[in-house]
Design a protein around this motif. Structure first.
Motif, short mmCIF file in Angstrom:
data_model
loop_
_atom_site.label_atom_id
_atom_site.label_comp_id
_atom_site.label_asym_id
_atom_site.label_seq_id
_atom_site.Cartn_x
_atom_site.Cartn_y
_atom_site.Cartn_z
N GLN A 96 0.84 -1.19 0.00
CA GLN A 96 0.00 0.00 0.00
C GLN A 96 0.88 1.25 0.00
OE1 GLN A 96 -3.35 -0.03 -0.22
NE2 GLN A 96 -3.20 -2.26 -0.39
N PRO A 97 0.48 2.29 -0.75
CA PRO A 97 1.28 3.52 -0.75
C PRO A 97 1.33 4.13 0.64
CG PRO A 97 -0.85 3.89 -1.79
CD PRO A 97 -0.73 2.41 -1.59
N LYS B 45 1.21 6.73 3.49
CA LYS B 45 0.45 7.94 3.72
C LYS B 45 1.31 8.96 4.45
CE LYS B 45 -4.15 5.83 3.82
NZ LYS B 45 -5.42 5.69 4.57
#
Length: 236
Positions: free
Chosen positions: A40-41, A43
């Protein structure tokens, strides 16, 4: 060999095997890694999602087919009063432009001339261009201070200044697309893909294309590069 000596020898052998990576534990085949979820990128932790009201405040575009128009109405007479107080200082009392500010009226038939005037009556193909811009950016310095009814009224008045509607006209969301603009036929889709294909060079020159080196023939500070016009003052 005594029991303590045998234990010491065995310990020495195991230590040597472990040092070379050949210990019993290392000889067993490694278990396959467990599958992991897609990465997941990361944040950044900055900001937040925009609220629906915030999105709606920016999503005010009006399309040529009338989509996006707010409810409202405004007459030419109402627009004249608003124009004189909110717009005339820059655009003149009759849309003729004050000083160097844009002209809003006239210019019909001037597009092929030396000094074309691009107004609603001479150039713009759709009424939505005027409505959207006034609603979004005018009056200058106080953008989006006008109500929807005031924007309808101002748009109606600008139409009247360009001889597009009578003085009794009232603009509404329902009749917005019923008035065709004079230059709507002057716009067409970009057709260079077909109309100019014959002029395209499939093998353009990219290096050493000029037969002789470029030569400077004049400099802007010593020559007058301001074009002369028959209808405007000379700019020094």
């Amino acid at each position: 060999m005594s029991r303590s000596a045998r234990l010491l020898a065995a310990a020495t052998l195991l230590a040597g095997l472990a040092g070379t990576g050949m210990g019993l534990a290392q000889q067993r085949p490694a278990a396959a890694p467990a599958p992991t979820a897609a990465a997941q990128p990361a944040k950044t932790g900055l900001g937040r999602e925009a609220h629906q009201a915030e999105v709606a405040a920016w999503s005010i575009a009006v399309r040529p087919d009338g989509q996006g128009l707010p409810p409202g109405r405004g007459s030419v007479k109402q627009g004249e009063d608003i124009f004189q107080t909110q717009c005339a200082a820059c655009h003149g009392e009759f849309g003729e432009g004050a000083g160097r500010w844009p002209v809003l009226a006239g210019g019909r038939g001037s597009l092929k001339g030396e000094n074309p005037e691009k107004t609603l009556g001479s150039f713009w193909p759709y009424l939505s261009t005027t409505f959207d811009y006034v609603r979004r950016a005018m009056p200058y310095g106080n953008a989006q201070s006008l109500s929807n009814d005031e924007v309808y009224a101002l748009t109606a008045y600008i139409m009247f200044l360009n001889d597009l509607v009578p003085e009794s006209f009232e603009l509404t969301r329902e009749n917005f697309t019923s008035i065709p603009m004079p230059n709507v036929g002057g716009f067409y889709d970009d057709d260079r893909e077909t109309s100019e294909r014959a002029f395209w060079n499939p093998s353009p020159c990219m290096t050493d294309c000029r037969p002789t080196p470029p030569r400077v023939t004049g400099r802007a500070r010593v020559i007058d590069v301001t074009p002369e016009g028959r209808s405007g003052p000379r700019v020094e």
